[in-house]
Design a protein around this motif. Sequence first.
Motif, mmCIF file in Angstrom:
data_model
loop_
_atom_site.group_PDB
_atom_site.id
_atom_site.type_symbol
_atom_site.label_atom_id
_atom_site.label_comp_id
_atom_site.label_asym_id
_atom_site.label_seq_id
_atom_site.Cartn_x
_atom_site.Cartn_y
_atom_site.Cartn_z
ATOM 1 N N ALA A 74 0.877 -1.173 0.000
ATOM 2 C CA ALA A 74 0.000 0.000 0.000
ATOM 3 C C ALA A 74 0.914 1.222 0.000
ATOM 4 O O ALA A 74 1.845 1.305 0.802
ATOM 5 N N GLN A 75 0.656 2.151 -0.910
ATOM 6 C CA GLN A 75 1.537 3.315 -1.054
ATOM 7 C C GLN A 75 0.783 4.599 -0.707
ATOM 8 O O GLN A 75 -0.360 4.798 -1.119
ATOM 9 N N PHE A 76 1.468 5.478 0.023
ATOM 10 C CA PHE A 76 0.928 6.770 0.437
ATOM 11 C C PHE A 76 1.932 7.852 0.018
ATOM 12 O O PHE A 76 3.117 7.728 0.304
ATOM 13 N N ASP A 77 1.453 8.901 -0.636
ATOM 14 C CA ASP A 77 2.319 9.984 -1.118
ATOM 15 C C ASP A 77 2.095 11.228 -0.251
ATOM 16 O O ASP A 77 1.016 11.802 -0.234
ATOM 17 N N TYR A 78 3.145 11.632 0.463
ATOM 18 C CA TYR A 78 3.077 12.796 1.351
ATOM 19 C C TYR A 78 3.925 13.962 0.834
ATOM 20 O O TYR A 78 4.241 14.878 1.582
ATOM 21 N N THR A 79 4.262 13.932 -0.450
ATOM 22 C CA THR A 79 5.143 14.953 -1.019
ATOM 23 C C THR A 79 4.607 16.359 -0.808
ATOM 24 O O THR A 79 5.362 17.269 -0.477
ATOM 25 N N GLU A 80 3.326 16.549 -0.993
ATOM 26 C CA GLU A 80 2.743 17.896 -0.882
ATOM 27 C C GLU A 80 2.454 18.311 0.557
ATOM 28 O O GLU A 80 2.036 19.438 0.803
ATOM 29 N N ASP A 81 2.671 17.411 1.507
ATOM 30 C CA ASP A 81 2.295 17.686 2.889
ATOM 31 C C ASP A 81 3.411 18.234 3.763
ATOM 32 O O ASP A 81 3.201 18.474 4.950
ATOM 33 N N PHE A 82 4.607 18.382 3.247
ATOM 34 C CA PHE A 82 5.675 18.972 4.046
ATOM 35 C C PHE A 82 6.278 20.150 3.298
ATOM 36 O O PHE A 82 6.118 20.289 2.096
ATOM 37 N N GLN A 83 6.947 21.004 4.034
ATOM 38 C CA GLN A 83 7.601 22.181 3.462
ATOM 39 C C GLN A 83 9.102 21.948 3.390
ATOM 40 O O GLN A 83 9.680 21.356 4.312
#
Length: 127
Positions: A74-83
């Motif tokens: 299962a893959q989760f993309d958090y690229t846009e969630d951090f600065q």
Amino acid sequence: MKKSLKTLSLFALVGLSFMACREKLPTIAEITVKDVDNKVIPGVTVILYGESTETPPKPVTRIDTAITDIFGVAQFDYTEDFQLGQAGFAVLNIDAKVTDDTGNTFSGTGTIKIEEEKVNEEVVYIQ
């Protein structure tokens, strides 16, 4: 003296502009779900969620769900969630659950530390 200050200021400005223009690299969480025989399991519901560390605890605002693919991932993309420039991203709890054809439910839990701009991997065993 003035010339060296101007040069130093120019280098600082150029360095900051490169940092500001840098594109984020992907921040991914990959959860592999396996059974007790170490076989991957497709079709498992995987939930990632945070837990409040404040007193009194605040309600959880982040809950993400994905289903494992044929490789048990299962893959989760958090690229846009951090600065960019942020130190660390998150430590999330993992819940994995699946019900087989006979109605038996199997589950497992874990924790994953997600570091920015990396593929972060964790394995959860269900039984």
